[in-house]
Design an enzyme around this catalytic site. Structure first.
Site, PDB file in Angstrom:
ATOM      1  N   ALA A  77       6.599   4.709  15.254  1.00  0.00           N
ATOM      2  CA  ALA A  77       6.990   4.902  13.857  1.00  0.00           C
ATOM      3  C   ALA A  77       6.240   6.067  13.218  1.00  0.00           C
ATOM      4  O   ALA A  77       6.754   6.731  12.325  1.00  0.00           O
ATOM      5  CB  ALA A  77       6.748   3.625  13.053  1.00  0.00           C
ATOM      6  N   SER A 111       3.548  -2.576  11.603  1.00  0.00           N
ATOM      7  CA  SER A 111       2.108  -2.563  11.314  1.00  0.00           C
ATOM      8  C   SER A 111       1.276  -2.849  12.553  1.00  0.00           C
ATOM      9  O   SER A 111       0.831  -1.943  13.231  1.00  0.00           O
ATOM     10  CB  SER A 111       1.797  -3.550  10.179  1.00  0.00           C
ATOM     11  OG  SER A 111       2.460  -3.153   8.992  1.00  0.00           O
ATOM     12  N   ARG A 112       1.071  -4.119  12.870  1.00  0.00           N
ATOM     13  CA  ARG A 112       0.341  -4.524  14.054  1.00  0.00           C
ATOM     14  C   ARG A 112       1.026  -5.730  14.671  1.00  0.00           C
ATOM     15  O   ARG A 112       1.424  -6.664  13.964  1.00  0.00           O
ATOM     16  CB  ARG A 112      -1.129  -4.878  13.716  1.00  0.00           C
ATOM     17  CG  ARG A 112      -2.004  -3.682  13.382  1.00  0.00           C
ATOM     18  CD  ARG A 112      -2.239  -2.820  14.620  1.00  0.00           C
ATOM     19  NE  ARG A 112      -3.124  -1.684  14.392  1.00  0.00           N
ATOM     20  CZ  ARG A 112      -2.734  -0.467  14.063  1.00  0.00           C
ATOM     21  NH1 ARG A 112      -1.439  -0.224  13.883  1.00  0.00           N
ATOM     22  NH2 ARG A 112      -3.600   0.500  13.893  1.00  0.00           N
ATOM     23  N   GLY A 165       0.838  -1.193   0.000  1.00  0.00           N
ATOM     24  CA  GLY A 165       0.000   0.000   0.000  1.00  0.00           C
ATOM     25  C   GLY A 165       0.872   1.241   0.000  1.00  0.00           C
ATOM     26  O   GLY A 165       2.026   1.225  -0.438  1.00  0.00           O
ATOM     27  N   ARG A 166       0.331   2.334   0.543  1.00  0.00           N
ATOM     28  CA  ARG A 166       1.073   3.594   0.530  1.00  0.00           C
ATOM     29  C   ARG A 166       2.431   3.476   1.215  1.00  0.00           C
ATOM     30  O   ARG A 166       3.451   3.930   0.702  1.00  0.00           O
ATOM     31  CB  ARG A 166       0.251   4.689   1.230  1.00  0.00           C
ATOM     32  CG  ARG A 166      -0.901   5.226   0.433  1.00  0.00           C
ATOM     33  CD  ARG A 166      -1.567   6.375   1.184  1.00  0.00           C
ATOM     34  NE  ARG A 166      -2.041   5.955   2.502  1.00  0.00           N
ATOM     35  CZ  ARG A 166      -3.236   5.442   2.726  1.00  0.00           C
ATOM     36  NH1 ARG A 166      -4.083   5.282   1.732  1.00  0.00           N
ATOM     37  NH2 ARG A 166      -3.607   5.093   3.935  1.00  0.00           N
ATOM     38  N   ILE A 167       2.448   2.853   2.405  1.00  0.00           N
ATOM     39  CA  ILE A 167       3.694   2.777   3.163  1.00  0.00           C
ATOM     40  C   ILE A 167       4.670   1.808   2.510  1.00  0.00           C
ATOM     41  O   ILE A 167       5.853   2.121   2.324  1.00  0.00           O
ATOM     42  CB  ILE A 167       3.402   2.399   4.625  1.00  0.00           C
ATOM     43  CG1 ILE A 167       2.624   3.528   5.309  1.00  0.00           C
ATOM     44  CG2 ILE A 167       4.701   2.103   5.365  1.00  0.00           C
ATOM     45  CD1 ILE A 167       2.091   3.168   6.674  1.00  0.00           C
ATOM     46  N   HIS A 193       5.889   1.772  19.571  1.00  0.00           N
ATOM     47  CA  HIS A 193       4.800   2.156  18.661  1.00  0.00           C
ATOM     48  C   HIS A 193       4.904   3.651  18.333  1.00  0.00           C
ATOM     49  O   HIS A 193       3.963   4.417  18.511  1.00  0.00           O
ATOM     50  CB  HIS A 193       3.431   1.829  19.259  1.00  0.00           C
ATOM     51  CG  HIS A 193       2.366   1.679  18.211  1.00  0.00           C
ATOM     52  ND1 HIS A 193       1.264   0.883  18.368  1.00  0.00           N
ATOM     53  CD2 HIS A 193       2.234   2.237  16.973  1.00  0.00           C
ATOM     54  CE1 HIS A 193       0.493   0.944  17.296  1.00  0.00           C
ATOM     55  NE2 HIS A 193       1.077   1.769  16.430  1.00  0.00           N
ATOM     56  N   GLU A 200      -0.427  -3.992  23.697  1.00  0.00           N
ATOM     57  CA  GLU A 200       0.298  -2.757  24.035  1.00  0.00           C
ATOM     58  C   GLU A 200      -0.406  -1.962  25.127  1.00  0.00           C
ATOM     59  O   GLU A 200      -1.622  -1.826  25.100  1.00  0.00           O
ATOM     60  CB  GLU A 200       0.459  -1.910  22.771  1.00  0.00           C
ATOM     61  CG  GLU A 200       1.336  -2.608  21.726  1.00  0.00           C
ATOM     62  CD  GLU A 200       1.565  -1.746  20.503  1.00  0.00           C
ATOM     63  OE1 GLU A 200       1.102  -0.584  20.472  1.00  0.00           O
ATOM     64  OE2 GLU A 200       2.206  -2.239  19.571  1.00  0.00           O
TER      65      GLU A 200
END
Length: 321
Positions: free
Chosen positions: A284, A233-234, A155-157, A282, A263
């Site tokens: 980024a 991401s996750r 995707g975008r990232i 977390h 988290e």
């Protein structure tokens, strides 16, 4: 009782709510934090809210069904796994995220993790801090221009990571069954090829029932010996226990994780201090510019919808007309 349109903050997070409050107030929309009764239901006077700014808490079907006039749920994050998007759309409710807010930051953070691990920066800084110098280094870094970066998700990232990384790595490959690369920065390959031929594997995926746990012991075993695994991401995409074992067995040379499961993770989570793991909290997404977007964009999409009938960008759930 007032007829002034109401937008609810699902909760107040670490983001400053004032920019959103001010923007919505300019459109004649008042804001409140969502309140619940002792029975766990939304207070009656808030059930005519037209919009919700979602943070970390769950926005499920049961909650959505308590609102009679709800038209939009705007997440203040890129991920929307805390929202039942399908149910919201079935009720005629738009869902947005802040997908554009921190694309640059997350892509740069990904590359920073990759290069820090490949250049053995954790080991080098430990050596220097202990009083050692060049001859005391226990490892020799690999030449990055001879290595392959493999992306799972484009995707975008993921696409921006490829654009940043292409001049540095010898090869950049990517797997995405929905949006395979069609640019000059990455080659489209199978998931098997990413796992089996990449020196660095980087995850850029949403958390869904299909992606949860997609990198486990079996997938790690298919990876190249001494490969590096990145996840910005996750946390739930990865079997962390399998990762720890692979690090201890030296199957993996290192991991770079900006996300973990549950988290914040336990203070004594072994990945926090593992000598071949770089774990960031977390963060980024974090920059001054990104924070401004996270604080204001959800409200701006609600204002768009209130004025024109639909948000201008970052739609992840679009009701049928």
């Amino acid at each position: 009782m007032t007829d002034t349109p109401l937008v609810l903050f699902a909760e107040f997070t670490d983001l400053d709510p004032e920019p959103a409050r001010e923007l919505l107030a300019e459109r004649g929309i008042r804001t409140e934090e969502m309140r619940f009764t002792a029975a766990g239901e939304v207070e009656l006077e808030q059930r005519r809210a037209i919009g919700i700014i979602a943070g970390y808490s769950t926005i499920n079907a049961e909650l959505i069904d308590q609102f009679s006039d709800l038209g939009i749920i705007a997440a203040s994050s890129n991920g929307t796994n805390m929202i039942d998007v399908e149910h919201a759309v079935s009720r005629g409710v738009w869902v947005t995220n802040v997908g554009h807010a921190a694309t640059d930051e997350v892509a740069v953070h990904t590359l920073a993790l990759a290069l820090a691990l490949l250049r053995e920066l954790p080991e080098m800084t430990r050596t220097a801090a202990a009083g050692g110098w060049t001859d005391d280094l226990p490892v020799t870094p690999r030449r990055v221009s001879s290595l392959t970066l493999g992306l799972i998700g484009y995707g975008r990232i993921g696409a921006l990571v490829a654009r940043f990384a292409r001049p540095i790595f010898g090869r950049v490959i990517a797997y995405d069954p929905f949006r395979p690369p069609a640019d000059e920065y990455a080659e489209a390959v199978s998931l098997a090829e990413v796992l089996e031929t990449s020196d660095v594997v980087s995850l850029h995926l949403p958390l869904t029932s299909e992606t949860e746990g997609m990198i486990g012991a079996t997938e790690i075993d298919r990876m190249r010996d001494q490969a590096i695994l990145l996840n910005v991401s996750r946390g739930e995409l990865v079997d962390l226990e399998a990762c720890r074992k692979a690090l201890d067995d030296r199957k993996l040379a290192g991991v770079g994780f900006d996300v973990l499961v549950g988290e914040p993770p336990a203070a004594d989570d072994p990945l926090r201090t593992h000598p071949r793991a770089i774990v960031t909290p977390h963060a980024a997404f974090l920059s001054d510019a990104a924070l401004r977007s996270y604080e204001i964009d959800p409200a701006s999409y609600i204002a768009d919808w209130f004025t024109t009938g639909e948000p201008r960008a970052c739609v992840v759930g679009r009701p049928a007309r």
